[in-house]
Scaffold this active site. Sequence first.
Site, mmCIF file in Angstrom:
data_model
loop_
_atom_site.group_PDB
_atom_site.id
_atom_site.type_symbol
_atom_site.label_atom_id
_atom_site.label_comp_id
_atom_site.label_asym_id
_atom_site.label_seq_id
_atom_site.Cartn_x
_atom_site.Cartn_y
_atom_site.Cartn_z
ATOM 1 C CG ASP A 1 5.818 0.998 -10.334
ATOM 2 O OD1 ASP A 1 6.682 1.897 -10.373
ATOM 3 O OD2 ASP A 1 5.141 0.750 -9.322
ATOM 4 C CG HIS B 1 4.678 4.888 -12.487
ATOM 5 N ND1 HIS B 1 4.562 4.516 -11.160
ATOM 6 C CD2 HIS B 1 3.425 4.835 -12.994
ATOM 7 C CE1 HIS B 1 3.289 4.260 -10.882
ATOM 8 N NE2 HIS B 1 2.576 4.448 -11.981
#
Length: 370
Positions: A185, A208
């Site tokens: 993430d 991310h």
Amino acid sequence: MRDVEVIMEDLLNQLGIDLQAFVQAWAAACADTRSPVILVPSGKTFLIGEITLSGPCKSSIDFRLQGDIVAPNSKWTNDKASLLTFTYVNRLIVHGYGQIDGRGQLWWDLFNKKILTFHHCNDLYVKGITIKNGPDKHMTFFKCVGVTISWVKVTAPGDSPNTDGMFFSGCQNVDVSGSIIGTGDDCVAIGPDCSKININRVRCGPGHGFSIGSLGRDGAEQSVENIRVSDSSVTDALTGARIKTWQGGSGYVRGIVFENLRLYSVKTPIMIDQFYCNGNSCQNQTSAVAISDVQFVNFSGTTTTENPIKILCSKSVPCKGIHLENVKLSMAALAVLGLLLLSLSAAVGYKTYNVLDFKAVGDGQTDDTN
């Protein structure tokens, strides 16, 4: 001094040998007025369950993580929880070459189980530690002021869900530098009510990228300002630099600078999304978190999509002052070359409290229920 709290619901509410030693060492150090050291010695692996170490303490504390800490290889709580939490501890130093292993594979379908949390810790210093395989977010910081983080390494598989490397909420005056973060993430996620955060020389990926938000969910009023991310790289990531807000919220995001970022095989290197919905079905709403004074400067590298820049702004609360300068991106035919280049790329007067002196075992196997 607040009592040390220990919660181990799934381990029959019993403290294991190592866990008891950490509690006792903390109690002794927190009551010491001479800037004590808590030593987690090298060559040992300490098995602990969920533990909260609380202040305020009578002086600064040096928590030296030279050995390793591991979570139980079983489900150790039914609640939203963190394996190790420091709360209301000012002038805390956490450093060393040791490692915290969250053994997160058990939790990746459940979420909300964190490894290391700092809550209301001011003048905090974290250096050199390694954290891996978090069940959820690896490092979380809530309402901390004056935080310095350097040379930290955070790792988890690229497909592990919701495993942010670092998450900040309600924090001010934060500096993150010289660190390596690769998870499933956000490498660094900046949540609501944060300001004056500086991130530089961080190697991010997979993951991310660097994110602000999400903000404004369920109509919340939330704000972020004065954030700078610079001289860093993002590799094999969904996004590079991102701001995400929900419809229906209010507040603002302003004074944001992303500069001197190198990107290698990043799907969307630049994104502003005032319609963030996280895969849900969201209705259009007129109110929104206002976004202004945002700079993306000196971006270079490769992308995996033909549309590498997405600026999605509300009509009712449009973005203002969005500035892109010297952005040079190409398709990922050169991504392999980018990866290759990237790959080249004790004071007098204190007392030390060694957890072994408090009957810790440190074999990484002793059952916490004994």
